[in-house]
Design an enzyme around this catalytic site. Structure first.
Site, PDB file in Angstrom:
ATOM      1  N   CYS A 142      -7.377   0.070  -2.169  1.00  0.00           N
ATOM      2  CA  CYS A 142      -8.593  -0.590  -1.698  1.00  0.00           C
ATOM      3  C   CYS A 142      -9.252   0.248  -0.433  1.00  0.00           C
ATOM      4  O   CYS A 142     -10.419  -0.188   0.284  1.00  0.00           O
ATOM      5  CB  CYS A 142      -8.441  -2.092  -1.315  1.00  0.00           C
ATOM      6  N   CYS A 170       0.918  -1.154  -0.022  1.00  0.00           N
ATOM      7  CA  CYS A 170      -0.061   0.148  -0.054  1.00  0.00           C
ATOM      8  C   CYS A 170       0.744   1.193   0.113  1.00  0.00           C
ATOM      9  O   CYS A 170       1.570   1.502   0.966  1.00  0.00           O
ATOM     10  CB  CYS A 170      -0.642  -0.026   1.213  1.00  0.00           C
ATOM     11  N   THR A 230      -8.013  -8.771   1.733  1.00  0.00           N
ATOM     12  CA  THR A 230      -7.526 -10.242   1.670  1.00  0.00           C
ATOM     13  C   THR A 230      -7.742 -11.080   0.584  1.00  0.00           C
ATOM     14  O   THR A 230      -8.027 -12.434   0.403  1.00  0.00           O
ATOM     15  CB  THR A 230      -7.696 -11.004   2.803  1.00  0.00           C
ATOM     16  N   GLU A 290      -8.021   0.852   2.738  1.00  0.00           N
ATOM     17  CA  GLU A 290      -7.932   0.238   3.914  1.00  0.00           C
ATOM     18  C   GLU A 290      -6.724   1.279   4.859  1.00  0.00           C
ATOM     19  O   GLU A 290      -6.752   1.058   5.772  1.00  0.00           O
ATOM     20  CB  GLU A 290      -7.710  -1.183   4.206  1.00  0.00           C
ATOM     21  N   ASN A 337      -4.583   4.058   0.060  1.00  0.00           N
ATOM     22  CA  ASN A 337      -4.285   3.186  -1.109  1.00  0.00           C
ATOM     23  C   ASN A 337      -5.372   2.451  -1.913  1.00  0.00           C
ATOM     24  O   ASN A 337      -6.509   2.999  -1.544  1.00  0.00           O
ATOM     25  CB  ASN A 337      -3.428   1.936  -0.248  1.00  0.00           C
TER      26      ASN A 337
HETATM   27  O1  CDP Z   1      -4.538 -10.724  -0.624  1.00  0.00           O
HETATM   28  P1  CDP Z   1      -3.577  -9.711  -0.941  1.00  0.00           P
HETATM   29  O2  CDP Z   1      -2.558  -9.784   0.071  1.00  0.00           O
HETATM   30  O3  CDP Z   1      -2.989  -9.957  -2.359  1.00  0.00           O
HETATM   31  O4  CDP Z   1      -4.272  -8.388  -1.061  1.00  0.00           O
HETATM   32  P2  CDP Z   1      -5.509  -7.620  -0.598  1.00  0.00           P
HETATM   33  O5  CDP Z   1      -5.646  -7.712   0.898  1.00  0.00           O
HETATM   34  O6  CDP Z   1      -6.678  -8.312  -1.541  1.00  0.00           O
HETATM   35  O7  CDP Z   1      -5.317  -6.177  -1.047  1.00  0.00           O
HETATM   36  C1  CDP Z   1      -4.567  -5.184  -0.261  1.00  0.00           C
HETATM   37  C2  CDP Z   1      -3.883  -4.313  -0.824  1.00  0.00           C
HETATM   38  O8  CDP Z   1      -2.944  -4.677  -1.915  1.00  0.00           O
HETATM   39  C3  CDP Z   1      -4.665  -3.440  -1.838  1.00  0.00           C
HETATM   40  O9  CDP Z   1      -5.464  -2.437  -1.188  1.00  0.00           O
HETATM   41  C4  CDP Z   1      -3.967  -2.893  -2.693  1.00  0.00           C
HETATM   42  O10 CDP Z   1      -2.988  -1.772  -2.344  1.00  0.00           O
HETATM   43  C5  CDP Z   1      -2.762  -3.973  -3.025  1.00  0.00           C
HETATM   44  N1  CDP Z   1      -3.162  -4.586  -4.023  1.00  0.00           N
HETATM   45  C6  CDP Z   1      -2.745  -4.288  -5.448  1.00  0.00           C
HETATM   46  O11 CDP Z   1      -1.825  -3.389  -5.445  1.00  0.00           O
HETATM   47  N2  CDP Z   1      -2.909  -4.881  -6.614  1.00  0.00           N
HETATM   48  C7  CDP Z   1      -3.895  -6.062  -6.560  1.00  0.00           C
HETATM   49  N3  CDP Z   1      -4.172  -6.593  -7.856  1.00  0.00           N
HETATM   50  C8  CDP Z   1      -4.432  -6.326  -5.576  1.00  0.00           C
HETATM   51  C9  CDP Z   1      -4.109  -5.563  -4.212  1.00  0.00           C
END
Ligand code: CDP
Length: 561
Positions: free
Chosen positions: A270, A87, A412, A272, A268
């Site tokens: 999403c 993020c 997540t 959060e 960031n």
């Molecule tokens: O599950 P994961 O750790 O991959 O990510 P998430 O909890 O779905 O998303 C957390 C953060 O990761 C999002 O708010 C974005 O900042 C980043 N993200 C991203 O940069 N690109 C993606 N395709 C998905 C998530």
């Protein structure tokens, strides 16, 4: 090691495990957990900690699927990239130099697996003067398209599509264009949008007066706008496309412990993590379904996991390398952590509490209150062992702490697939469905199967019948009390989604990423009501998703497509 299901194995194989130059996978999931644990435990040596014991603990907590860090940590720790944060927020000032510097920084961040958020509010509006050339300015929305194109060309670390958040203040002259931009086909596909609101806007709304639209370059009021009409227009577009969401910047800044360092204007992708420009945050999520025992919360295990997770994330800050020097500097100054949860619905099922109940809301408060308290105890302890975060002296904290924030609720999206848990604090979507990986893998909720077998209503026919349904409330074979435990996102009314979000937000330092699901039949006014309730509940932001609306591209995309 905990047991990885076939979806988890496929996700890891395709995106997370190390590959050689020819693209062959050269590590196993177990080796991945060892790689990450060894890399993060190495930070202990700088503080006189026990590297070996810590490594074993980090390995255990991840491989048992009790806790997982965000994707960039799993992908990059112990590799050449070594960029561990998901993020970021970057500044954009009103100059070509600043805009294109940010484009370059965005590319570098996406390449390393991170997502970026920006406020475009400082850019002069479309049609404004450009002194150097005597020309006219193209405005924030046209520059967002430049970022979007850059993102399109760079897959994050070659493994997933880049994600951006664009924020525009509701007082900006181009706000209407921003609000309605996603009505066009295929525009800003890699962006989520958020309208920033503050006290002046809400005061005007309350007193039914107009508010000022201001040119950020000159500070001049250029016209008046009707707050109610602006909210309706935002609600209308959110009804149609899921975008934009709303940010409550005044609430965010009132709760910012380091306001001396500047004003927070963006989050960031999403939503959060509201951050100052150049801050970055490493997330980690506790798998709650792994913290129950005999129908109750295993509080002792949860306490242990929280403490270990805080150490893990603080070590991750120490070990992470950032592609931009200004980010390195800010991250070291604030040490922002984002510890959250996944599998909240799984835990509720184990506790026999229906998601759609007041008990669930009360329990959410108790649970997150506990995690939050323990996370702060851990951060204080780290401040004793190590040092408080360097900006602590300029913060509102009286006692020394190691981190400016400890808690966050992230979506997540991918790590819950690896953990085999329900996502974040969301209700499940379906009890049986096909995940579009490797030609389609069937996913059956294992808690449902356990209960069905124990209560003797399990059959292969039933599983077949439930396949792909977004509700099981009309399935006679399932006893009523079990139906209540497996209510889906569609069964839960919007105001309850909001209540759950608010219960978590009350015990979270950063923000809560939550989708407020609405039925297809919901009206624009329903969405407006949600925006108003979100304001009343003290949330930092809100996003809605109406069933059947144009799919929201950044979040709605399967990470495996
Ligand atoms: O599950 P994961 O750790 O991959 O990510 P998430 O909890 O779905 O998303 C957390 C953060 O990761 C999002 O708010 C974005 O900042 C980043 N993200 C991203 O940069 N690109 C993606 N395709 C998905 C998530």
């Amino acid at each position: 090691m905990g047991s990885l299901d076939s979806v988890a194995k496929t996700v890891l194989h395709r995106r997370y495990l190390r590959q050689d130059k020819e693209g062959n996978v050269v590590e196993t999931p177990d080796e991945m957990f060892h790689r990450v644990a060894a890399n993060l435990a190495a930070a202990e040596s700088q503080f006189g900690g026990d590297v070996e014991t810590t490594e074993a603990q980090f390995y255990e907590v991840m491989s048992n699927l009790d806790f997982l860090p965000n994707s960039p940590t799993l992908m990059n720790a112990g590799t050449e990239l070594q960029q561990l944060a998901a993020c970021f927020v970057l500044p954009i000032e009103d100059s070509i130099e600043s805009i294109f510097t940010a484009v370059k920084q965005t590319a570098l961040i996406h390449q390393s697996g991170g997502g970026t958020g920006f406020s475009f509010s400082n850019l002069r509006p479309e049609g404004d003067v450009v002194l150097k050339t005597g020309g006219v300015a193209s405005g924030p929305v046209s520059f967002m398209k430049v970022f979007d194109t850059a993102t399109e060309q760079i897959k994050q670390g070659g493994r997933r599509r880049g994600a951006n958040m664009s924020v525009l203040d509701i007082t900006h002259p181009d706000i209407e264009e921003f609000i309605t931009i996603k009505a066009e086909e295929d525009v800003l596909r890699n962006f989520n949008l958020s309208v920033a609101t503050g006290e002046a806007f809400w005061d005007a709304y309350e007193s039914e007066e107009t508010y000022d639209i201001v040119n950020p370059r000159t500070g001049e009021t250029v016209r008046q706008a009707d707050p109610d009409a602006m909210l309706s227009q935002t609600a209308e577009m959110a009804w149609e496309t899921g975008d934009p969401g709303i940010l409550f910047l005044d609430t965010i800044n009132e709760q910012n412990p380091i306001s001396e360092l500047g004003k927070i204007e963006a989050t960031n992708p999403c939503g959060e993590v509201p951050e100052l420009p150049y801050e970055a945050c490493i997330l980690g999520s506790i798998n709650l379904g792994q913290h129950t025992d005999n129908g109750d919360v295993d509080w002792e295990k949860l306490r242990t996991t929280v403490h270990l997770a805080v150490r893990f994330l603080d070590n991750a800050i120490e070990m992470s390398e950032f592609p931009v020097p200004e980010i390195e500097e800010m991250v070291t100054k604030t040490r922002r952590l984002g510890l959250g949860v996944m599998g909240f619905h799984d835990m509720l099922v184990d506790l026999r509490i229906p998601y759609y109940s007041e008990d669930a809301v009360e329990f959410a408060e108790e649970l997150m209150g506990f995690i939050h308290d323990e996370a702060w105890k851990a951060s204080k302890q780290l401040a004793n062992e190590r040092d408080p975060f360097p900006a602590w002296e300029n913060s509102s904290y009286e006692e020394p702490v190691r981190n400016v924030t400890t808690t966050t609720i992230a979506p997540t999206g991918t790590i819950s697939l690896i953990a085999g848990s329900s996502a974040s604090i969301e209700p499940i979507y379906s009890v049986v469905y096909t995940k579009q990986v490797m030609g389609g893998l069937e996913v059956v909720n294992d808690r449902f199967v356990d209960i069905a077998k124990k209560r003797e209503f399990y059959s292969a026919d039933l599983v077949e019948k439930l396949h792909g349904r977004t509700t099981i409330q009309d399935v006679e074979a399932v006893p009523d009390d079990v139906k209540r435990l497996f209510q889906t996102a569609h069964d839960v009314p919007a105001d309850h989604h909001l209540k759950v979000q608010a219960a978590f937000q009350r015990h979270v330092d950063n923000a809560v990423s939550k989708t407020v699901n609405l039925p297809q039949s919901a009206s624009v006014d329903d969405i407006k009501e949600i925006f108003l309730s979100a304001r009343d509940l003290g949330l930092k932001g809100v996003t809605v998703f109406r069933s059947g609306a144009k799919p929201e591209q950044v979040l709605g995309e399967s990470p495996l497509k």
